[in-house]
Design a protein around this motif. Sequence first.
Motif: not given
Length: 261
Positions: A113-118, A147-148, A152-153, A219-220
């Motif tokens: 999501i926006n380059g952040e991987e979870y 979760r990353n 962070k969830l 982050s929803w």
Amino acid sequence: MKYLKTAQQVILLALSIPIIGVLASPSSTPTKAGEDSPHWSYGGAANPTQWGRLGHDFALCETGRDQSPIDIDNAVLGTPADIVFNYSEAPLVVVNNGHTVQVNYEKGSTVSINGEEYELLQFHFHTPSEHTLSRRAAAMELHFVHRNEEGKLAVVGVMMEKGKAHASIDTIWKHIPGAGETNAVKGLTMNAASLLPNGSTYYSYSGSLTTPPCSEGVSWNVLAETIQVSEEQIAAFEQLYQVNARPIQPTNGRIIKLHPE
Ligand SMILES: [Zn+2]
């Protein structure tokens, strides 16, 4: 219109119906907060209006300013949708935890999501939907919980509307174990991607877990497109959990962004 419950109706239901009393007995239902955490429910004495008073660990349910779910309305235009699902086939593990039906996922499936991987941990269901879109609830809502590496969830929400039967839902429903039990189904795999709608337009905002301990900093990301499930599939879930949706919470000035595809 039986399944289009408004938030008000949900509150009435939650307050008036002593639902899932047997299924949700505290001794047999370990929760995310741990075995020692107080018993909570969607009806009766431990209903959502009381969660914050059930124990110290649950205080945020009452005092938190960034709580979920919320009514999604007046969204501002955000960056273009940048959400990429890399879900792979995984062994089917169905948990009936006394609050919902949950499918646990093995390592290796991610969302960016926006380059952040979870990493995908599990997905589970609510009826009716927890989020509302301009005050309208859907029959059910699916939450993919990720979760990353920093802990962070990020949750991806998918609205489930009454329509055609969904094959993956059939598979999951067929393997729901008794309350408090986990069913690691031998020889059966499923891909969580089969439960995603086609489009990637989504709404985002900063919120919380919708169950105790109501931890914030989540982050929803609620997808704008829906998936369909049949009336029978909704009814089958309602046999177990007539209402397992927290009422909508105050937005408190939070910005809701729309990320168009
Ligand atoms: Zn949820």
